[in-house]
Motif scaffolding. Structure first.
Motif, PDB file in Angstrom:
ATOM      1  N   ILE A 183      55.845 -34.936  60.767  1.00  0.00           N
ATOM      2  CA  ILE A 183      54.732 -33.858  60.348  1.00  0.00           C
ATOM      3  C   ILE A 183      53.539 -34.387  60.797  1.00  0.00           C
ATOM      4  N   SER A 197      61.435 -36.742  54.559  1.00  0.00           N
ATOM      5  CA  SER A 197      61.764 -35.709  55.356  1.00  0.00           C
ATOM      6  C   SER A 197      60.595 -35.139  56.049  1.00  0.00           C
ATOM      7  N   ARG A 198      59.352 -35.643  55.641  1.00  0.00           N
ATOM      8  CA  ARG A 198      58.193 -34.899  56.250  1.00  0.00           C
ATOM      9  C   ARG A 198      57.565 -36.090  57.312  1.00  0.00           C
ATOM     10  N   ARG A 203      49.387 -33.377  60.212  1.00  0.00           N
ATOM     11  CA  ARG A 203      48.778 -32.424  59.400  1.00  0.00           C
ATOM     12  C   ARG A 203      47.652 -31.689  60.287  1.00  0.00           C
ATOM     13  N   GLU A 242      55.571 -41.062  54.570  1.00  0.00           N
ATOM     14  CA  GLU A 242      55.177 -40.206  55.805  1.00  0.00           C
ATOM     15  C   GLU A 242      55.219 -41.227  57.194  1.00  0.00           C
TER      16      GLU A 242
END
Length: 602
Positions: free
Chosen positions: A565, A561-562, A567, A222
């Motif tokens: 991001i 790939s996240r 949350r 992450e």
């Protein structure tokens, strides 16, 4: 991204003096960190990753350590600087966040004073300017009511908020490089998610580089642009995080990745599933085996109804009771032989207090507890001692639950002898059998707790819990402090023992991905109450309560790939369970979503 690195480490070798000899614990480690980049160093405890960061900061004891190689920060070799020059670098050009904020913060000073000190010392600010800047930093790390909390002490903050204070202190002087040493390991999954989001946001705003040290591959995926994998003091693999995750070459890298529990991996799986184990030398994977189907039974071994546990809050000159901590409020569940019921939730939700109340290590305020047909709350002291043969506890920290002055053999045999289950020779034989059963050697029984690793100590704690042949085991965060691969081994051991001995587990945890792997049923706790309970598949595949969904959304996903991001987790802390005198909790309503899947109506 500029090509010139902000930090360049070359052939870093660190040795410690052991019995008048120098023993290297980090060998020839090299890496670069560029401006605005996040580099993760990943590995298990003892791999040398934290020693690497302490060597860069020159925080190791001079007389007991020796650092060789080159550590270039903006063109200056930190290893050649005087101590006075190094003090100017620390906290100014490079800052560090440590794993346990409570040991890093001084308990006798307010958090405002501790952050202000960085600004007055490194930036030469006046007290007034330092206070204003400190409040701005506290707001930046999303601490609510920052101005009013300036004069509060570390113990008045939760674990997640203390870690935010540490981040504010580290960023106060606007360093070019932030070293974060396991900053989320001890935190609940939702707080961990908030801290990761916070570091990403601050990195974008300030343009700083981050050296992130962890053993959690989900966190690495992450947050990290590039990753260095360390194993027993060596950097065995390095590269772009996507490359490490998808095309990792070293057996140890593959072992780390295979041990990461992935939320959702149990879809369609009716029973708990063991973790795959990869040999770190050969790279051979032992494929996971499903647990056997639980036998259908009518009567539960443990039945809890309307359990309430409250603690008095006293204040004033005469310590009069002014309120109560409603730690457990109207909790009901049952547990069958051979079944695992997981209690999940954040710190402060009441799950550990529930486990201790069931065993009467804490006296419940009211409610009914039936264990193997006995009313636990009505037992006298001698009956209670006999009852505890049937229910045993495994604690989170095996080192503090094992007596450092007793050999592990004595520690395992002690309950067996105390309950009069046999003589010394039988106790020794039982101890040898139990050590072998939990994957250790009987020859280790004369060693002491400090001679074992964390994972081995947890195996010893499990062996001790089994010495009385219990029917129920309360596992209170028993794997949360372990490295990811050791966690997988211990979880597999618990599943093996459950099959062999038909044990019932009350598995207390905040790790949703592990819970999904090992449990038959799940109960989600929030502020002392069960807000959702049901079969594991029903709760994980169809979560109904907002708090359950929040817990699941916070779990780090081992997918690079996240990385970008956010949350968008709620920034609020868990609400306080303290209630005034005479408070009557509201009557709760529940609805059944599907067979056995029950949710509290908001």
């Amino acid at each position: 991204m500029t090509a010139e690195p902000i930090l360049s480490v070359r052939n870093l070798t660190t040795a410690f003096r052991v019995d008048s000899e120098w023993k290297p614990v980090v060998r020839n480690v090299s890496f670069d960190i560029r401006p605005g980049e996040t580099l993760a160093i990943v590995g298990e405890s003892g791999s040398g990753k934290s020693v690497t960061s302490l060597s860069i900061m020159r925080l190791l004891a001079k007389d007991a350590s020796r650092i060789e190689g080159q550590v270039m920060l903006n063109g200056r070799d930190l290893l050649s600087l005087s101590e006075k020059e190094m003090r100017a670098v620390r906290g100014n050009e490079v800052s560090m966040i440590f794993q346990e904020p409570m040991t890093s913060l001084n308990p006798i000073f307010t958090i405002g004073r501790q952050i202000s000190e960085v600004l007055t010392r490194h930036k030469g600010m006046s007290a007034t300017d330092a206070r204003a800047e400190t409040i701005r930093m506290l707001e930046k790390v999303r601490i609510p009511n920052a101005a009013s909390r300036f004069d509060e002490y570390p113990h008045q903050f939760s674990g997640g908020m203390r870690q935010r204070v540490m981040i504010a202190m580290a960023l106060a002087s606007r360093p070019k490089l932030l070293i974060a040493d396991e900053p989320t390991t001890a935190l609940d999954v939702t707080i961990q998610g908030q801290i990761l989001d916070l570091i990403k946001t601050l990195q974008e705003e300030e343009g700083m580089s981050v050296l992130f040290i962890t053993h959690d591959m989900g966190v690495v995926a992450e947050i990290a642009d590039r990753t260095v994998v360390m194993f027993r003091g060596d950097a065995v693999e390095s590269g772009a995080t996507e490359q490490i995750f998808h095309r990792g070459q070293h057996p140890y890298t593959r072992a780390l990745l295979s041990a990461v529990p992935r939320l959702g991996s149990m879809e369609g799986q009716a029973v708990p599933l063991r973790f795959p184990i990869v040999d770190t030398v050969t790279g051979i994977t032992t494929e996971p085996q499903p647990s056997r189907t639980m036998l259908e039974r009518d009567a539960p071994i443990l039945k809890v109804e309307n359990l309430v546990t409250r603690f008095p809050v006293r204040s004033g000159l005469f310590s009069r009771q002014t309120g109560s901590i409603h730690a457990v409020e109207n909790v009901s569940f049952d547990l069958k032989q051979g079944e695992t019921l997981a209690l999940v939730g954040e710190s402060g939700c009441g799950k550990s207090t529930t486990g201790r109340s069931v065993m009467r290590l804490i006296e419940p305020t009211s409610g009914d507890i039936q264990l193997d047909g006995q009313n636990v709350r009505e037992l006298g002291s001698s009956q209670l001692q006999r009852m505890r043969k049937s229910i045993q506890m495994i604690f989170q920290d095996p080192f503090s639950s094992l007596n450092p002055r007793m050999s592990v053999g004595q520690a395992i045999a002690e309950p067996f002898l105390k309950h009069g289950m046999g003589n010394a020779a039988q106790a020794k034989q039982k101890t040898a059998d139990l050590l072998e059963r939990v994957g250790l050697s009987a020859s280790m029984m004369n060693r002491y707790p400090h001679e074992f690793s964390g994972g081995q100590r947890q195996r010893i704690a499990i062996a001790r819990a089994l010495s009385l042949d219990p029917k129920v085991i309360v596992a209170d965060e028993s794997v949360s402090a372990l490295d990811v691969s050791i966690k997988a081994q211990v979880c597999n051991l618990l599943l093996d023992l459950q099959e062999q001995l038909d044990l019932a587990f009350l598995f207390i945890s905040h790790d949703m991905a592990v819970v999904e792997r090992v449990s038959h049923r799940v109960a989600v706790m929030y502020l002392g109450e069960i807000v959702e309970i049901g079969p594991r598949a029903a709760v994980f595949e169809n979560p109904q309560h907002p708090y359950t969904r929040k817990l699941m959304s916070a779990v780090p996903v081992p997918d690079p790939s996240r990385r970008g991001i956010r949350r968008g987790l709620m920034e609020d802390e868990l609400k306080s369970p303290v209630r005034p005198m005479g408070y009557q909790p509201p009557r709760r309503e529940y609805r059944e979503v599907s067979a056995g899947h029950i949710v509290q109506v908001a």
